[in-house]
Design a protein around this motif. Structure first.
Motif, PDB file in Angstrom:
ATOM      1  N   GLY A  86       0.810  -1.209   0.000  1.00 33.52           N
ATOM      2  CA  GLY A  86       0.000   0.000   0.000  1.00 33.52           C
ATOM      3  C   GLY A  86       0.840   1.253   0.000  1.00 33.52           C
ATOM      4  N   GLY A  87       1.944   1.228  -0.715  1.00 30.06           N
ATOM      5  CA  GLY A  87       2.808   2.396  -0.804  1.00 30.06           C
ATOM      6  C   GLY A  87       2.097   3.666  -1.234  1.00 30.06           C
ATOM      7  N   PRO A  88       1.127   3.589  -2.168  1.00 32.56           N
ATOM      8  CA  PRO A  88       0.432   4.821  -2.549  1.00 32.56           C
ATOM      9  C   PRO A  88      -0.208   5.533  -1.364  1.00 32.56           C
ATOM     10  N   ALA A  89      -0.661   4.774  -0.361  1.00 32.00           N
ATOM     11  CA  ALA A  89      -1.337   5.390   0.782  1.00 32.00           C
ATOM     12  C   ALA A  89      -0.372   6.212   1.618  1.00 32.00           C
ATOM     13  N   VAL A  90       0.801   5.643   1.949  1.00 29.13           N
ATOM     14  CA  VAL A  90       1.710   6.393   2.821  1.00 29.13           C
ATOM     15  C   VAL A  90       2.331   7.562   2.077  1.00 29.13           C
ATOM     16  N   VAL A  91       2.574   7.392   0.780  1.00 22.37           N
ATOM     17  CA  VAL A  91       3.102   8.508  -0.002  1.00 22.37           C
ATOM     18  C   VAL A  91       2.056   9.620  -0.088  1.00 22.37           C
ATOM     19  N   SER A  92       0.830   9.255  -0.387  1.00 19.71           N
ATOM     20  CA  SER A  92      -0.234  10.258  -0.509  1.00 19.71           C
ATOM     21  C   SER A  92      -0.418  11.034   0.783  1.00 19.71           C
ATOM     22  N   ASN A  93      -0.452  10.343   1.891  1.00 14.62           N
ATOM     23  CA  ASN A  93      -0.743  11.010   3.155  1.00 14.62           C
ATOM     24  C   ASN A  93       0.420  11.845   3.662  1.00 14.62           C
ATOM     25  N   THR A  94       1.635  11.382   3.442  1.00  9.21           N
ATOM     26  CA  THR A  94       2.762  12.229   3.844  1.00  9.21           C
ATOM     27  C   THR A  94       2.885  13.438   2.927  1.00  9.21           C
ATOM     28  N   TYR A  95       2.423  13.301   1.689  1.00 10.59           N
ATOM     29  CA  TYR A  95       2.382  14.463   0.785  1.00 10.59           C
ATOM     30  C   TYR A  95       1.309  15.454   1.257  1.00 10.59           C
ATOM     31  N   LEU A  96       0.130  14.968   1.585  1.00  4.46           N
ATOM     32  CA  LEU A  96      -0.951  15.857   2.005  1.00  4.46           C
ATOM     33  C   LEU A  96      -0.607  16.596   3.298  1.00  4.46           C
ATOM     34  N   GLU A  97       0.109  15.938   4.206  1.00  4.52           N
ATOM     35  CA  GLU A  97       0.451  16.596   5.471  1.00  4.52           C
ATOM     36  C   GLU A  97       1.655  17.517   5.328  1.00  4.52           C
ATOM     37  N   GLY A  98       2.327  17.489   4.191  1.00  4.49           N
ATOM     38  CA  GLY A  98       3.430  18.407   3.926  1.00  4.49           C
ATOM     39  C   GLY A  98       4.809  17.850   4.149  1.00  4.49           C
ATOM     40  N   THR A  99       4.910  16.699   4.818  1.00  2.00           N
ATOM     41  CA  THR A  99       6.227  16.130   5.128  1.00  2.00           C
ATOM     42  C   THR A  99       7.004  15.780   3.863  1.00  2.00           C
ATOM     43  N   TYR A 100       6.319  15.202   2.907  1.00  2.22           N
ATOM     44  CA  TYR A 100       6.995  14.729   1.700  1.00  2.22           C
ATOM     45  C   TYR A 100       7.682  15.874   0.964  1.00  2.22           C
ATOM     46  N   SER A 101       6.986  16.992   0.845  1.00  3.16           N
ATOM     47  CA  SER A 101       7.559  18.127   0.112  1.00  3.16           C
ATOM     48  C   SER A 101       8.694  18.786   0.879  1.00  3.16           C
ATOM     49  N   GLU A 102       8.667  18.698   2.207  1.00  6.50           N
ATOM     50  CA  GLU A 102       9.770  19.249   2.987  1.00  6.50           C
ATOM     51  C   GLU A 102      11.049  18.459   2.744  1.00  6.50           C
ATOM     52  N   PRO A 133      11.942   2.841   2.205  1.00  6.42           N
ATOM     53  CA  PRO A 133      12.757   3.786   2.985  1.00  6.42           C
ATOM     54  C   PRO A 133      12.711   5.212   2.448  1.00  6.42           C
ATOM     55  N   GLU A 134      12.456   5.355   1.166  1.00  3.85           N
ATOM     56  CA  GLU A 134      12.383   6.698   0.586  1.00  3.85           C
ATOM     57  C   GLU A 134      11.196   7.489   1.114  1.00  3.85           C
ATOM     58  N   CYS A 135      10.235   6.795   1.714  1.00  8.66           N
ATOM     59  CA  CYS A 135       9.007   7.462   2.173  1.00  8.66           C
ATOM     60  C   CYS A 135       9.176   7.938   3.612  1.00  8.66           C
ATOM     61  N   PRO A 136       8.993   9.221   3.880  1.00 10.57           N
ATOM     62  CA  PRO A 136       9.088   9.699   5.264  1.00 10.57           C
ATOM     63  C   PRO A 136       8.021   9.040   6.143  1.00 10.57           C
ATOM     64  N   GLY A 137       8.386   8.802   7.384  1.00  9.56           N
ATOM     65  CA  GLY A 137       7.461   8.175   8.317  1.00  9.56           C
ATOM     66  C   GLY A 137       7.525   6.671   8.343  1.00  9.56           C
ATOM     67  N   SER A 138       8.229   6.059   7.390  1.00 11.60           N
ATOM     68  CA  SER A 138       8.253   4.604   7.292  1.00 11.60           C
ATOM     69  C   SER A 138       9.457   4.024   8.030  1.00 11.60           C
ATOM     70  N   ILE A 139       9.206   3.010   8.851  1.00 14.64           N
ATOM     71  CA  ILE A 139      10.300   2.194   9.387  1.00 14.64           C
ATOM     72  C   ILE A 139      10.122   0.749   8.948  1.00 14.64           C
ATOM     73  N   HIS A 140       9.155   0.522   8.069  1.00 12.07           N
ATOM     74  CA  HIS A 140       8.779  -0.850   7.751  1.00 12.07           C
ATOM     75  C   HIS A 140       8.332  -0.888   6.304  1.00 12.07           C
ATOM     76  N   GLU A 141       9.183  -1.436   5.439  1.00 12.13           N
ATOM     77  CA  GLU A 141       8.876  -1.425   4.016  1.00 12.13           C
ATOM     78  C   GLU A 141       7.707  -2.319   3.669  1.00 12.13           C
ATOM     79  N   GLY A 142       7.643  -3.486   4.269  1.00 12.73           N
ATOM     80  CA  GLY A 142       6.548  -4.384   3.962  1.00 12.73           C
ATOM     81  C   GLY A 142       6.672  -5.089   2.636  1.00 12.73           C
ATOM     82  N   GLY A 143       7.846  -5.068   2.016  1.00 12.58           N
ATOM     83  CA  GLY A 143       8.027  -5.822   0.783  1.00 12.58           C
ATOM     84  C   GLY A 143       7.808  -7.295   1.016  1.00 12.58           C
ATOM     85  N   GLU A 144       8.232  -7.765   2.175  1.00 13.05           N
ATOM     86  CA  GLU A 144       7.915  -9.118   2.618  1.00 13.05           C
ATOM     87  C   GLU A 144       7.016  -8.985   3.834  1.00 13.05           C
TER      88      GLU A 144
END
Length: 793
Positions: A86-102, A133-144
């Motif tokens: 569900g990478g789109p979810a964490v990317v979308s939400n960190t973008y909406l909250e402003g963290t991603y752009s910072e 790991p590229e996504c802010p807020g993540s400590i758990h990739e979940g690939g496996e």
């Protein structure tokens, strides 16, 4: 107490959720036209469509509701996405909250930024589709899948103010590690630890099959979760307005229960193990997505798992379906003409470090403090001459670790993890100063169990030890995993994922380095004679060295003083995986502390005190790596020097395995010149190795003298036997090593031939002796360096 939210607030939360869903669909599909300012065209859609939609809308729903309680209760909250696709979810939400752009200013909060946000997803040179790991807020990739809940508990140990919301996919819940990790609540101290809020995302399907937990009765599922010790709250449905109200009310109830538990423990001293709350969110797979495509149901089925509309080029009618889907979120209500989220929606997100994407615990190196370390040399074993008896190397180390735990007790940032093996592996000194953390029932005969402790070894699960430690490290603390060598294989895949995380994050400037993942592997292959063949496997290091050289380190300290030096180095290090293999049984000690420090600093060296080639050309190099191979090599050298005194022998010991690789392959590698200086360019090298022999060949195949390397190691021979017989079965014993040298030294002539015959006779005598007495011959058990070899032949 449950709060009734106003219809206006619920409406804005629904809009925020729609914005997150819109961004998620855009990431999967859109190449251009990010705000649909014109009718969608095929050229606006990516050529290759990758991603996972099924779990995403549910995670977006959870995220917006967590934002609300973070603001209302001023929570310090971390988000772990178990359904990692569900990478789109964490990317979308960190973008909406402003963290991603910072963190990534080029992904700006406007139309141009949206264009880049969409284009980078699962696109060459962009970002993966996981909670990477590229996504802010993540400590758990979940690939496996399978590790989210154990990571969550590791994060909250010693973090009393932290709440980790851990979203668990119902497919993930079928994995062994996740199924076991529900029991982690028996190890949580409500006084000194934080809170894990599991949210089981029950959307019914995996890639192609239904999930087990979705197909059992509600009664059975509730009994299962209650049996694990949780209080489950169900939020179920598909109508957004009703679901928002239900989720908000449930979260308020859950927060009130968490506050009551913490107050009871922290204020009133009630240490009864609580039944922590959790949430089961039952929503359709691919919620709000296409309901029917080509006459086939999509939403609420396994077909929504990945890309519901997979090929608009081949099916032009799908283009209109995609446009209708995107427009169903009414983007014109969510974003202004410049592509910015409407202010009344943006204010729903927390601010500063309260944003889940900006929480410092998700970038643990920001919080990491150096360990307070005792001077390891204060624990030195006295070695007046090489070969004195020792009590067991890990038992010496245990005293050092005891004091590391003591010195860091106040700042609570060091723990030791093991699957019920601290005592077995010789680290009993730890229990002089700490307990095993345990929050289940105790009885009179239990030992070292308490609600709070520096040791977590009361659960017989390598998976949980690894997952807890990873979560602990990723959130800015230090630790050590102590395990039987053969059974560390159980976490091979978990190690894989962590090593990959370290590799990626090392190249992200905004990610701070974390403490190294340290393994102490003992009860190793050469001393597992009582448990037999099942317990005899040194192959984990073969797996480890496959990973990037910038990440992995492997150490074989030959005695206790070397082990102290190596472990001090490993505990101080950053962003590595350090594997240390050491013995726990009484064994000879070879080096004084001063000599051990020099030897370990170099990682490899000629042991001049055991060599006799100082003033003449070397005839043979006797090399060793590992405690038992070192013992057998030195015993072989003593035989050669006694019976073939004209031979010039060089003894080389390897502590840092990666020294054998060229510098071009590993930063610890020796230069070719230094390697040739140690191993010569053309002399026979008899190499006694702790593990599978092929690994030495693999590491040295580019070296000048590689063709003259003859390696002995474990060759998958073992059973219940004696310690020395284990080496005999694998041709690693002193007698085989001497014969190997003779075979490669024609100048030994008849003397060599007669000595070889004596050694063959000795091997027969050995087999007869152990068959009769059940132990090794006295001359083997009592052998010491410096005693003439005649007694053994």
């Amino acid at each position: 107490m449950t709060t009734t939210l106003s219809p206006e607030l619920l409406g804005r939360m629904d809009a925020y959720w729609r914005a997150a869903n819109y961004l998620s669909v855009g990431q999967i599909y859109l190449f251009d036209n990010p705000l649909l300012k014109r009718p969608l065209e095929l050229t606006d859609v990516k050529h290759t469509l990758l991603g996972h939609w099924g779990t995403t809308p549910g995670q977006n729903f959870i995220y917006v509701h967590l934002n609300r309680i973070i603001k209302q209760y001023d929570l310090n909250m971390l988000y772990i996405s178990g359904p990692g696709h569900g990478g789109p979810a964490v990317v979308s939400n960190t973008y909406l909250e402003g963290t991603y752009s910072e963190i990534y200013p080029d992904i700006s909060q406007d139309e141009a930024g949206l264009q880049k946000l969409f284009l980078q997803f699962s696109f060459p040179g962009g970002i993966p589709s996981h909670a990477s790991p590229e996504c802010p807020g993540s400590i758990h990739e979940g690939g496996e899948l399978g590790y989210s809940l154990s990571h969550a508990f590791g994060a909250v140990f010693d973090n009393p103010d932290l709440v980790v919301a851990c979203v668990i996919g119902d497919g993930e819940a079928e994995t062994g590690p996740l199924a076991t990790s529900w029991h982690s609540n028996k190890f949580l101290d409500p006084v000194t630890d934080g809170v894990v809020l599991p949210i089981l995302h029950l959307n019914g399907y995996k890639i192609a099959n239904p999930t087990v937990l979705a197909r059992i009765s509600r009664e059975e599922l509730e009994q299962l979760l209650r049996g694990y010790g949780w209080t489950p709250y169900f939020v179920e449905g598909h109508e957004p307005a009703l679901m928002h109200a239900a989720m908000a009310a449930t979260l308020d109830t859950v927060m009130a229960q968490i506050q009551d538990i913490q107050q009871a423990a922290r204020v009133h001293g009630d240490l009864t193990r609580p039944r922590w709350p959790m949430i089961v969110l039952v929503s359709p797979k691919g919620w709000t997505g296409p309901k029917v495509v080509d006459g086939v149901q999509i939403e609420g089925t396994f077909r929504a798992h990945q890309v519901p509309l997979s090929n608009p080029v081949a099916h032009p009618e799908h283009l209109q379906l995609l446009e209708d889907w995107l427009n169903s979120y009414r983007p014109e209500e969510l974003f202004d003409k410049h592509g910015r989220l409407q202010p009344e929606l943006a204010e729903l997100a927390p601010t500063g470090e309260r944003r889940m994407g900006a929480n410092p615990h998700a970038n643990g190196g920001m919080l990491l403090r150096d360990l307070r370390m005792p001077d390891f040399q204060d624990y030195a074993v006295d070695v007046p001459t090489p070969g004195v008896s020792g009590i067991g190397d890990t038992r010496v180390l245990g005293r050092f670790l005891r004091d590391v735990a003591t010195l860091n007790g106040e700042q609570r940032n060091f723990r030791i993890f093991a699957p019920d093996e601290i005592l077995s592996n010789g680290l009993e000194a730890l229990f002089e100063v700490t307990q095993r953390q345990w929050d289940a029932a105790t009885v009179a005969n239990d030992e070292f169990l308490a609600p709070s402790g520096r040791v977590l070894d009361s659960m017989l699960s390598e998976h949980q030890c690894e997952g807890w430690l990873e979560g602990y490290l990723l959130t800015g603390r230090h630790g050590l995993f102590n395990c039987y060598e053969a059974f560390i294989h159980i976490i091979d895949s978990m190690f894989n994922q962590h090593a990959k995380w370290l590799k990626v994050t090392a190249h992200l400037p905004w990610r701070r380095k974390i403490a190294s993942l340290n393994y102490l592997l003992t009860s190793h292959v050469w001393r597992q004679t009582a448990n037999g063949f099942t317990h005899q496997d040194p192959g984990f290091i073969d797996h480890v060295v496959n990973k990037k050289a910038e990440v992995v380190r492997v150490y074989f300290p030959p005695d206790a003083n070397c082990l102290l030096s190596v472990m001090d180095h490993c505990l101080r290090s950053r962003h590595y995986v350090n594997v240390v293999i050491a013995g726990k049984h009484p064994a000879p000690q070879w080096l004084s502390m001063d000599a051990a420090v020099k030897h370990c600093t170099q990682g490899i060296s000629i042991w001049q005190w055991a060599s006799n080639d100082q003033d003449a050309e070397t005839d043979v190099v006797m090399a060793c790596c590992g405690d038992v191979p070192t013992l057998e090599t030195l015993a072989a050298v003593s035989i050669l020097r006694e019976h073939l005194p004209d031979l010039k022998i060089r003894v080389v010991n390897v502590v840092d395995l990666m020294k054998l690789q060229p510098q071009s392959e590993h930063p610890h590698g020796l230069s070719d010149a230094d390697f040739d200086t140690i191993f010569t360019k053309d002399k026979p090298v008899i190499f006694a190795f702790h593990a599978y022999p092929w690994l030495i060949h693999r590491l040295t195949y580019r070296r000048t003298n590689h063709d003259n390397f003859h390696v002995r190691g474990y060759k998958e021979e073992g059973t219940i036997s004696t310690p020395f017989d284990m080496t005999v079965m694998n041709d690693l014993d002193r007698f085989h090593l001497v014969m190997d040298a003779i075979d490669r030294l024609p100048q030994t002539g008849d003397k060599g031939s007669y000595l070889k015959q004596q050694l063959k006779d000795k091997l027969i005598e050995h087999k007869q002796y152990i068959g009769k007495y059940g132990q090794d011959m006295p001359e083997i058990r009592d052998w010491m360096w410096g005693i003439t070899a005649d007694a053994t032949l």
